[in-house]
Design a protein around this motif. Structure first.
Motif, mmCIF file in Angstrom:
data_model
loop_
_atom_site.group_PDB
_atom_site.id
_atom_site.type_symbol
_atom_site.label_atom_id
_atom_site.label_comp_id
_atom_site.label_asym_id
_atom_site.label_seq_id
_atom_site.Cartn_x
_atom_site.Cartn_y
_atom_site.Cartn_z
ATOM 1 N N ILE A 88 64.938 -15.706 11.288
ATOM 2 C CA ILE A 88 64.539 -16.778 10.364
ATOM 3 C C ILE A 88 65.624 -17.847 10.290
ATOM 4 O O ILE A 88 65.348 -19.055 10.309
ATOM 5 C CB ILE A 88 64.235 -16.184 8.979
ATOM 6 C CG1 ILE A 88 62.964 -15.327 9.045
ATOM 7 C CG2 ILE A 88 64.081 -17.283 7.939
ATOM 8 C CD1 ILE A 88 62.648 -14.599 7.755
ATOM 9 N N VAL A 89 66.883 -17.410 10.205
ATOM 10 C CA VAL A 89 67.997 -18.368 10.206
ATOM 11 C C VAL A 89 68.003 -19.185 11.484
ATOM 12 O O VAL A 89 68.230 -20.404 11.474
ATOM 13 C CB VAL A 89 69.338 -17.622 10.028
ATOM 14 C CG1 VAL A 89 70.519 -18.569 10.214
ATOM 15 C CG2 VAL A 89 69.398 -16.972 8.648
ATOM 16 N N TRP A 90 67.716 -18.529 12.602
ATOM 17 C CA TRP A 90 67.694 -19.211 13.886
ATOM 18 C C TRP A 90 66.610 -20.297 13.911
ATOM 19 O O TRP A 90 66.828 -21.415 14.387
ATOM 20 C CB TRP A 90 67.451 -18.180 14.991
ATOM 21 C CG TRP A 90 67.588 -18.719 16.382
ATOM 22 C CD1 TRP A 90 68.260 -19.836 16.767
ATOM 23 C CD2 TRP A 90 67.021 -18.168 17.563
ATOM 24 N NE1 TRP A 90 68.164 -20.008 18.113
ATOM 25 C CE2 TRP A 90 67.408 -19.001 18.634
ATOM 26 C CE3 TRP A 90 66.251 -17.051 17.812
ATOM 27 C CZ2 TRP A 90 67.033 -18.740 19.952
ATOM 28 C CZ3 TRP A 90 65.883 -16.788 19.121
ATOM 29 C CH2 TRP A 90 66.264 -17.621 20.174
ATOM 30 N N VAL A 91 65.421 -19.982 13.408
ATOM 31 C CA VAL A 91 64.328 -20.963 13.389
ATOM 32 C C VAL A 91 64.669 -22.135 12.476
ATOM 33 O O VAL A 91 64.459 -23.293 12.827
ATOM 34 C CB VAL A 91 63.021 -20.275 12.946
ATOM 35 C CG1 VAL A 91 61.942 -21.320 12.697
ATOM 36 C CG2 VAL A 91 62.565 -19.281 13.993
ATOM 37 N N ILE A 92 65.211 -21.835 11.291
ATOM 38 C CA ILE A 92 65.539 -22.908 10.340
ATOM 39 C C ILE A 92 66.582 -23.853 10.913
ATOM 40 O O ILE A 92 66.444 -25.079 10.854
ATOM 41 C CB ILE A 92 66.016 -22.300 9.005
ATOM 42 C CG1 ILE A 92 64.864 -21.554 8.329
ATOM 43 C CG2 ILE A 92 66.572 -23.381 8.082
ATOM 44 C CD1 ILE A 92 65.274 -20.820 7.071
ATOM 45 N N SER A 111 71.779 -25.076 15.411
ATOM 46 C CA SER A 111 71.204 -23.922 16.111
ATOM 47 C C SER A 111 72.281 -23.009 16.668
ATOM 48 O O SER A 111 72.024 -21.845 16.977
ATOM 49 C CB SER A 111 70.280 -24.390 17.240
ATOM 50 O OG SER A 111 71.001 -25.191 18.158
ATOM 51 N N TRP A 112 73.514 -23.560 16.805
ATOM 52 C CA TRP A 112 74.603 -22.689 17.220
ATOM 53 C C TRP A 112 74.790 -21.548 16.218
ATOM 54 O O TRP A 112 75.023 -20.408 16.588
ATOM 55 C CB TRP A 112 75.904 -23.490 17.324
ATOM 56 C CG TRP A 112 75.953 -24.445 18.478
ATOM 57 C CD1 TRP A 112 74.950 -24.700 19.368
ATOM 58 C CD2 TRP A 112 77.053 -25.261 18.849
ATOM 59 N NE1 TRP A 112 75.360 -25.640 20.283
ATOM 60 C CE2 TRP A 112 76.655 -26.011 19.986
ATOM 61 C CE3 TRP A 112 78.339 -25.456 18.338
ATOM 62 C CZ2 TRP A 112 77.497 -26.914 20.613
ATOM 63 C CZ3 TRP A 112 79.171 -26.354 18.973
ATOM 64 C CH2 TRP A 112 78.761 -27.084 20.097
ATOM 65 N N ILE A 113 74.689 -21.904 14.946
ATOM 66 C CA ILE A 113 74.852 -20.883 13.903
ATOM 67 C C ILE A 113 73.752 -19.831 14.007
ATOM 68 O O ILE A 113 73.990 -18.624 13.940
ATOM 69 C CB ILE A 113 74.839 -21.538 12.512
ATOM 70 C CG1 ILE A 113 75.970 -22.574 12.405
ATOM 71 C CG2 ILE A 113 74.963 -20.478 11.414
ATOM 72 C CD1 ILE A 113 75.933 -23.367 11.123
ATOM 73 N N GLY A 114 72.506 -20.306 14.179
ATOM 74 C CA GLY A 114 71.387 -19.374 14.302
ATOM 75 C C GLY A 114 71.501 -18.510 15.544
ATOM 76 O O GLY A 114 71.262 -17.298 15.501
ATOM 77 N N SER A 115 71.886 -19.128 16.665
ATOM 78 C CA SER A 115 72.028 -18.374 17.906
ATOM 79 C C SER A 115 73.120 -17.309 17.767
ATOM 80 O O SER A 115 72.968 -16.173 18.233
ATOM 81 C CB SER A 115 72.359 -19.311 19.064
ATOM 82 O OG SER A 115 71.331 -20.250 19.253
ATOM 83 N N PHE A 116 74.221 -17.690 17.112
ATOM 84 C CA PHE A 116 75.310 -16.732 16.920
ATOM 85 C C PHE A 116 74.863 -15.561 16.043
ATOM 86 O O PHE A 116 75.182 -14.406 16.322
ATOM 87 C CB PHE A 116 76.515 -17.435 16.290
ATOM 88 C CG PHE A 116 77.648 -16.510 15.966
ATOM 89 C CD1 PHE A 116 78.490 -16.049 16.961
ATOM 90 C CD2 PHE A 116 77.861 -16.092 14.662
ATOM 91 C CE1 PHE A 116 79.533 -15.185 16.666
ATOM 92 C CE2 PHE A 116 78.900 -15.229 14.360
ATOM 93 C CZ PHE A 116 79.742 -14.779 15.366
ATOM 94 N N SER A 117 74.116 -15.853 14.985
ATOM 95 C CA SER A 117 73.663 -14.785 14.089
ATOM 96 C C SER A 117 72.714 -13.841 14.803
ATOM 97 O O SER A 117 72.798 -12.614 14.656
ATOM 98 C CB SER A 117 73.001 -15.378 12.845
ATOM 99 O OG SER A 117 71.832 -16.101 13.202
ATOM 100 N N VAL A 118 71.794 -14.397 15.609
ATOM 101 C CA VAL A 118 70.849 -13.552 16.341
ATOM 102 C C VAL A 118 71.583 -12.704 17.369
ATOM 103 O O VAL A 118 71.343 -11.494 17.492
ATOM 104 C CB VAL A 118 69.772 -14.415 17.025
ATOM 105 C CG1 VAL A 118 68.938 -13.565 17.980
ATOM 106 C CG2 VAL A 118 68.868 -15.055 15.990
#
Length: 321
Positions: A88-92, A111-118
């Motif tokens: 969800i973080v990645w999509v947002i 999206s770097w943040i989302g990619s890192f979290s995933v």
């Protein structure tokens, strides 16, 4: 899902070659984070495709989460919930990048943040999954290696140890190999008179006595019921197996088994067969498994001789018998 990976892989390869449709070199700086690059229409389409794929993953994860929550599988539910939040973080963050654009707001792509979290969550889940697999493999190995009641080795593991011992003897690394088959005298009467719980406790105590009187290089295994096998495989002298088994027989005969009013004594009968490297040549046994089976059969026949001699006895047979 495999087509999703194929499409993503194809897009990734195309972005490696500068072209106006994906990533192209530019003559001016568009951002201090993306310097000298222009983004083509297909690159933006790829970004949209990634967002669609992420949304599909969220849909699947929600279904899995609901199904596992109904089954109350707490461990798996927490893992799926972690992946769900990360996606969800990645999509947002990906949508925020699409709406603002690095040309408008000169910040690192969200999206770097989302990619890192995933990526971090997937790595963590993989570590947990691998750890669970190793634990399951260890438990399975224990079930296959040990008898669940007595904690003696299992029959399948005995066959492995016996085959290894025969191979060592063929290579001249063992001077003497002995197999002892034994069982409890009148075990059925013990179960009938004192109960199966005391019968099971008796088998466990006998296994403990065996382990206390053999060396670490030796092996005690349960064939089934009240029948056991002791494997003596090392550079021992010819009389080691017979001396050790006689000591075990005396120890069992002098031990009080059971508890309270159910205390009783019992005995065991033993059959031993031994083989040396010289006998392997004389008997012309070609197959290793054949030799192992013949030794077990010979020890079993010696056990019946001990029974016919009045039980509570040790009968020794040679391999040629």
């Amino acid at each position: 899902m495999k087509w999703c990976y194929v499409i993503c892989g194809a897009f990734s390869l195309l972005t490696m070659v500068p072209n106006p449709y994906f990533l192209n070199n530019a003559f001016y700086s568009t951002s201090k984070y993306y310097t000298g690059l222009e983004f083509g229409a297909l690159f933006q389409l790829w970004g949209a495709w990634i967002l669609v794929l992420a949304a599909y993953c969220i849909f699947i994860l929600v279904r899995v989460f609901n199904r596992q929550r109904i089954r109350q599988e707490n461990g798996n539910t927490n893992t799926v919930l972690l992946l769900l939040v990360a996606n969800i973080v990645w999509v947002i963050t990906g949508l925020c990048d699409t709406f603002t654009g690095i040309q408008v707001v000169d910040l690192p792509p969200l999206s770097w943040i989302g990619s890192f979290s995933v990526t971090s969550c997937i790595a963590w889940v993989l570590v947990l999954h691998i750890d669970d697999l190793y634990e399951e493999r260890r438990l399975l190995s224990n079930r296959l290696m040990y008898d669940h009641l007595t904690q003696a080795f299992s029959r399948s593991y005995l066959e492995i140890r016996l085959t290894e011992a025969v191979n060592l003897m063929r290579r001249g690394e063992l001077n003497w190999l002995s197999v002892c088959v034994f069982d409890v005298d009148d075990f059925k009467n013990i179960n009938d008179q004192y109960g199966h719980a005391n019968g099971d406790a008796l088998l466990t105590q006998i296994t403990t006595i065996i382990k206390d009187n053999i060396r670490q290089s030796d092996c005690i295994a349960r064939l089934g019921g009240d029948e056991f096998v002791i494997l003596f495989a090392s550079k021992q002298d010819e009389n080691y197996a017979a001396t050790t088994v006689e000591r075990i027989r005396e120890r069992i005969a002098k031990t009080d088994f059971g508890k309270g009013e159910c205390t009783f004594n019992t005995s065991c009968s033993f059959g031993i067969v031994s083989v040396t490297p010289e006998k392997l040549t004389i008997t012309n046994v070609v197959e290793v498994q054949d030799l192992a089976n013949q030794m077990l059969s010979g020890a079993d026949e010696a056990l019946y001789r001990a029974k016919n001699q009045g039980k509570n006895a040790v009968c020794i047979a040679t391999f040629s018998d």
